[in-house]
Design a protein around this motif. Structure first.
Motif, PDB file in Angstrom:
ATOM      1  N   ALA A 259       0.836  -1.205   0.000  1.00 57.67           N
ATOM      2  CA  ALA A 259       0.000   0.000   0.000  1.00 57.67           C
ATOM      3  C   ALA A 259       0.870   1.253   0.000  1.00 57.67           C
ATOM      4  CB  ALA A 259      -0.922  -0.021   1.211  1.00 57.67           C
ATOM      5  N   ALA A 260       1.898   1.252   0.833  1.00 54.03           N
ATOM      6  CA  ALA A 260       2.790   2.419   0.914  1.00 54.03           C
ATOM      7  C   ALA A 260       3.644   2.533  -0.348  1.00 54.03           C
ATOM      8  CB  ALA A 260       3.671   2.301   2.154  1.00 54.03           C
ATOM      9  N   LYS A 263       2.040   4.150  -3.379  1.00 56.70           N
ATOM     10  CA  LYS A 263       1.817   5.609  -3.326  1.00 56.70           C
ATOM     11  C   LYS A 263       3.116   6.397  -3.455  1.00 56.70           C
ATOM     12  CE  LYS A 263      -2.058   5.086  -0.148  1.00 56.70           C
ATOM     13  NZ  LYS A 263      -2.350   5.034   1.285  1.00 56.70           N
ATOM     14  N   ASP A 264       4.227   5.696  -3.420  1.00 56.84           N
ATOM     15  CA  ASP A 264       5.534   6.365  -3.408  1.00 56.84           C
ATOM     16  C   ASP A 264       5.956   6.667  -4.849  1.00 56.84           C
ATOM     17  OD1 ASP A 264       8.150   7.181  -3.119  1.00 56.84           O
ATOM     18  OD2 ASP A 264       8.606   5.697  -1.564  1.00 56.84           O
ATOM     19  N   LYS A 265       5.532   7.842  -5.338  1.00 55.37           N
ATOM     20  CA  LYS A 265       5.755   8.167  -6.750  1.00 55.37           C
ATOM     21  C   LYS A 265       7.239   8.287  -7.089  1.00 55.37           C
ATOM     22  CE  LYS A 265       1.278  10.212  -7.568  1.00 55.37           C
ATOM     23  NZ  LYS A 265       0.477  11.417  -7.694  1.00 55.37           N
TER      24      LYS A 265
END
Lengths: 296, 409
Positions: A259-260, A263-265
Motif C-alpha cells: 500500500a505504501a 503511493k511512493d511516486k
C-alpha cells in the motif's frame, strides 16, 4: 554382553530381507578387504549404507576404517559418508549412534584436512561443545587451528554463541582474507548489536558488492524497517550500482508494504528508470515485475 | 441463460486447482431466461491457453475421460455432477491457463479458469514458476520469523523418532511436504512443490536464480533478484551446502545415489521398498556437506523440500507400479504391532496430532496440518494410513490434491 544388548534393541520391523542381508554382507566384506582397490571399497560402502549395518561387527568394521589413518583417505571418507547416510535411518542407527559420535570426536584432529573439516561440520551440526571450543581456540590462536578461519567461522554458525560474536568482530577488524571477513559478517548477522555496522556497509559504495548484499540480508532480519529505508534511498540514488538496486528492489517487493509502495511516486519513478535504463535484462525484468504490481 | 460451475464442490476461486486425480465438479442453471424445456443440453469442455494446462472430463467417479461432456441440466437450478482432471502430460504453468467452458449450442453460458497444479521436476520449471516458488518460500520464511520456523522446529532431534524412527518415515514426510506446500499455496496458490531428481544432473536448479551456487567453502550465493538472498533460519543468515568429492550437480547425478529404476526395483513389498530411507534418501542428503547433510539442520536448506519431494515421488511411483494405495493390503505398508507409536497404520502423526509427552516429543510445533480449499483430506490430524491413498484411488475422499508430473492417476 554389550553386543547382545544392542542387537536385541533392533526392532523386528527394521530387519532386512535375506537378499538385502546377503547384499549387505558382501558390501562390508568388500569394503574391509584391503586387497580390493580403493575405488571398489568406496563403491561397496556407498552401495548399501543402511543395510550394511546388520550387526555390531559390521559397524565396528566401518568405524575402524574411518579411524585408521593408514587406510586410503578416499576409503575413510567413503566410510564416513556411509555412516552419515545410515544415520538418517534413525531407528536402525540408534544403537550405534554413541559409538559413531565418539569416533568423530577422536578423529577431529586427523591429519587429513578434508576429513577434519567434514567431521567438525558433523559435530557442530550436533551442537557438540568440544568441537565448538576447538574452533574458537583455533580462531584465537591460528597455530592451533584445525581448519582455515573462514571455515571455522562458517561452522560456528551452526550453534552461535556470544563468544563467537566477539571473535568474529576481531576478525573483521583484521581479516586474514576476504572469505574470512565475509563469513565473520554472516555470523554477525544474528547479532543485534551489529546492525549499525551493516547499515554502514550497505551504504558504502566502495565496499565489495557481495558484502553490501550480505549487509542488506542481515539488516532485513535485524532491522527490517531500516533496510526498507535504505533500499528506497539506494533506488533513488542514480549513482548507485544496479545489482545493489536489484537487491534493494527484491527486499521491497518481498517484504515491503504494498500500500505504501504504491503511493511512493518517487520510488516508482526510480524503478521505472531501472526498468528502461542500461541495467541487465534480468534487473529490468525484476523492475517491470515490481511495477506491474502497482499499475494494474 | 447462465450456469454456475463448481470445481472441487466449491464456487470459490481458491478451489479451482486440479491434478491428475478427478475433482468433483457440478453445473447448475442460475438464470433460466430463454429456456423452453425442463432441461437444457450443456456442453462442458476445456479451453487451454497457449502452453497452458489441459483438462478432461467424465460423468461419474469411474469410467473413461473425454475431452468434453454433454449434460442434461435441469433449469430449476438442480446441480448436475461431473468430474474433471488434468490431462496427463499437460500440466499448467500459470494459474487459470485453462478454462472450463459451458455452452448451449455455440453460446457461452458459463466459464471458470482453473489450474492443473502439478509437482514437476525442478530442473524443467519455467522461470515464472521458479520465481513464484522462491518468492513464496522467502515470504514463508519472512526474515526467519515466519511460519517456516515451525517447519524447522518439526524436523529436529526432538522429533527424530517420529519422522525417521520406523516405517512411518515415508508417510510422515508426505504429510510434512503437504503441510508446507499448502502454506506456500496460501501465499501463492499457483505454487506446487517441485522435486530434485538427485539421480540426474540438474543444470537449471543449482543456479544463482534458483537454489543458488555453492562456492568452494560451501556458502551458497544467490543473484541480486533472488529472494533466497534474504534466507535466514535459526537466527543464522544464508545457506551452507557444498557438493563433496568433486561432484558437480549441474552436470552429474548424485554419486552412488540409487537411480529411480534401482529404487523402484527394491521390492514389491513396502518392507523392502522402505530401505530407500538409506539409499537413495540418506545418500542424496550426504552427497553434500553443509546443513542438508545432517538431520538436525537439514531443513535450514530449502533444497531439503525438493529432495524429499523426489523421495515422495519415488514412493508414489512405486505405489502405482505395484498397486499399493490401499492400507488394508499388507504389502502397502510395513505394519507391525511392534512398531513404535506414530509408525503403525492407525496412529496419528506428531506434531499434527498435537500430542506431547509420554512416548511423543515434549512439544508439538506448528499446530495441525494446513487445510486445503480443494479437498478435506487428509484432515488436520492425519493418521499414517491416511497418507497412502493420496490420489483417492481407493476412496475418492482420500484425494489430497497433489500429483507428480510423471505419475499417472
Amino acid at each position: 554382553m554389550a553386543t547382545k544388548r544392542k542387537t536385541a534393541k533392533r526392532s523386528k520391523s527394521a530387519k532386512r530381507s535375506p537378499s538385502l542381508k546377503a547384499f549387505a554382507r558382501r558390501a562390508v566384506s568388500i569394503a574391509i578387504n584391503e586387497r580390493n582397490t580403493a575405488k571398489q571399497r568406496v563403491a561397496a560402502l556407498a552401495a548399501a549404507p543402511l543395510a550394511a549395518f546388520e550387526n555390531d561387527k559390521d559397524l565396528a568394521a566401518v568405524l575402524n576404517i574411518l579411524r585408521n589413518k593408514d587406510e586410503p583417505i578416499s576409503v575413510r571418507l567413503g566410510a564416513l559418508e556411509s555412516l552419515q547416510a545410515a544415520s538418517f535411518s534413525v531407528d536402525t542407527f540408534a544403537p550405534y549412534r554413541g559409538d559413531y559420535l565418539a569416533t568423530l570426536r577422536k578423529i577431529v584432529d586427523d591429519p587429513d584436512p578434508e576429513l577434519r573439516q567434514r567431521v567438525l561440520g558433523l559435530l557442530m551440526r550436533e551442537h557438540d561443545g568440544s568441537a565448538q571450543e576447538k574452533l574458537l581456540e583455533g580462531l584465537k590462536n591460528p597455530g592451533k587451528a584445525l581448519v582455515p578461519p573462514e571455515k571455522a567461522l562458517q561452522l560456528l554458525s551452526y550453534d552461535v554463541h556470544a563468544e563467537a560474536y566477539s571473535v568474529a568482530r576481531d576478525i573483521i577488524k583484521k581479516p586474514p582474507n576476504d572469505d574470512a571477513r565475509r563469513e565473520a559478517l554472516r555470523l554477525l548477522a544474528a547479532d543485534p548489536s551489529s546492525a549499525p555496522l551493516f547499515e554502514k556497509l550497505l551504504r558504502d559504495k566502495n565496499e565489495l558488492r557481495e558484502i553490501r548484499q550480505i549487509s542488506a540480508s542481515a539488516l532485513n532480519a535485524l532491522k527490517p524497517d531500516r533496510l526498507k529505508e535504505h533500499a528506497r534511498e539506494i533506488l533513488l540514488d542514480k549513482s548507485d550500482y544496479d545489482d545493489i538496486k536489484a537487491t534493494s528492489l527484491t527486499a521491497l517487493e518481498q517484504f515491503g508494504d504494498d500500500a505504501a509502495l504504491g503511493k511512493d511516486k518517487a520510488l516508482l519513478k526510480s524503478v521505472d528508470r531501472l526498468s528502461t535504463g542500461q541495467a541487465t535484462a534480468k534487473y529490468k525484468q525484476s523492475a517491470k515485475r515490481f511495477l506491474s504490481k502497482f499499475t494494474k | 441463460m447462465d450456469v454456475e460451475l463448481q470445481v472441487n464442490n466449491s464456487i470459490s476461486p481458491d478451489a479451482r486447482f486440479i491434478s491428475w486425480a478427478p475433482s468433483p465438479c457440478s453445473v447448475r442453471v442460475t438464470n433460466p431466461t430463454g429456456a423452453s424445456s425442463p432441461t437444457v443440453s450443456v456442453r462442458i469442455a476445456g479451453v487451454s491457453a497457449a502452453g497452458g494446462g489441459a483438462i478432461v472430463f467424465r460423468t461419474g467417479a469411474a469410467g473413461t475421460f473425454s475431452n468434453d461432456l454433454t449434460l442434461a441440466v435441469p433449469v430449476n437450478g438442480t446441480s448436475v455432477p461431473f468430474f474433471t482432471a488434468g490431462r496427463f502430460g499437460q500440466p499448467s504453468v500459470n494459474n487459470g491457463d485453462v478454462r472450463i467452458e459451458a455452452r448451449m449450442g455455440t453460446t457461452l453460458v458459463g466459464s471458470v479458469p482453473v489450474m492443473v497444479r502439478i509437482r514437476k521436476n525442478a530442473n524443467v520449471l519455467k522461470p515464472a514458476e521458479r520465481n513464484r516458488l522462491v518468492a513464496a518460500f522467502a515470504q514463508l520464511n519472512n526474515q526467519g520469523l515466519g511460519r517456516f520456523a515451525d517447519f524447522r522446529d518439526m524436523h529436529t532431534a526432538a522429533g527424530d523418532l517420529e519422522a525417521h524412527g520406523g516405517p512411518g518415515f515415508l508417510p510422515w514426510h508426505r504429510a510434512y511436504l503437504l503441510d508446507l506446500e499448502r502454506e506456500l499455496q496460501a501465499i501463492d496458490p499457483s505454487v506446487a512443490l517441485p522435486y530434485w531428481r538427485f539421480d540426474q544432473a540438474a543444470p537449471n536448479l543449482f543456479t544463482l536464480d534458483f537454489m543458488g551456487v555453492s562456492d568452494r567453502l560451501g556458502t551458497v550465493r544467490f543473484s541480486n533478484t533472488n529472494p533466497f538472498q534474504f534466507w535466514k533460519t535459526d537466527g543464522v543468515q544464508g545457506i551452507n551446502r557444498r557438493p563433496l568429492n568433486g561432484w558437480n550437480p549441474n552436470t552429474q547425478p548424485g554419486p552412488s545415489v540409487r537411480t529411480e529404476a534401482q529404487t523402484l526395483a527394491l521390492g514389491t513389498q513396502f518392507s523392502a521398498f522402505r530401505s530407500m530411507q538409506g539409499n537413495p534418501h540418506g545418500t542424496a542428503h550426504t552427497r553434500w556437506g553443509g546443513s542438508i547433510s545432517s538431520i538436525p539442520t537439514a531443513v535450514r536448506d530449502p533444497l531439503f523440500f525438493l529432495l524429499h519431494c523426489n523421495v515422495d515421488r519415488l514412493w508414489a511411483k512405486w505405489q502405482r507400479q505395484n498397486g499399493r494405495f490401499n492400507p488394508a493390503q499388507a504389502n502397502s505398508y510395513d505394519s507391525n504391532p511392534g512398531n513404535r507409536i506414530g509408525h503403525r497404520l492407525p496412529d496419528t502423526m506428531w506434531p499434527w496430532n498435537q500430542i506431547t509427552g509420554g512416548q511423543r516429543p515434549p512439544t508439538a510445533p506448528g499446530g495441525t496440518l494446513a487445510m486445503s480449499p480443494c479437498t478435506n483430506a487428509p484432515g488436520p490430524q492425519p493418521q499414517v494410513q491416511s497418507t497412502l491413498d493420496y490420489k483417492g484411488s481407493v476412496s475418492a475422499t482420500s484425494r489430497m490434491g497433489f500429483d507428480y508430473d510423471d505419475v499417472q492417476f
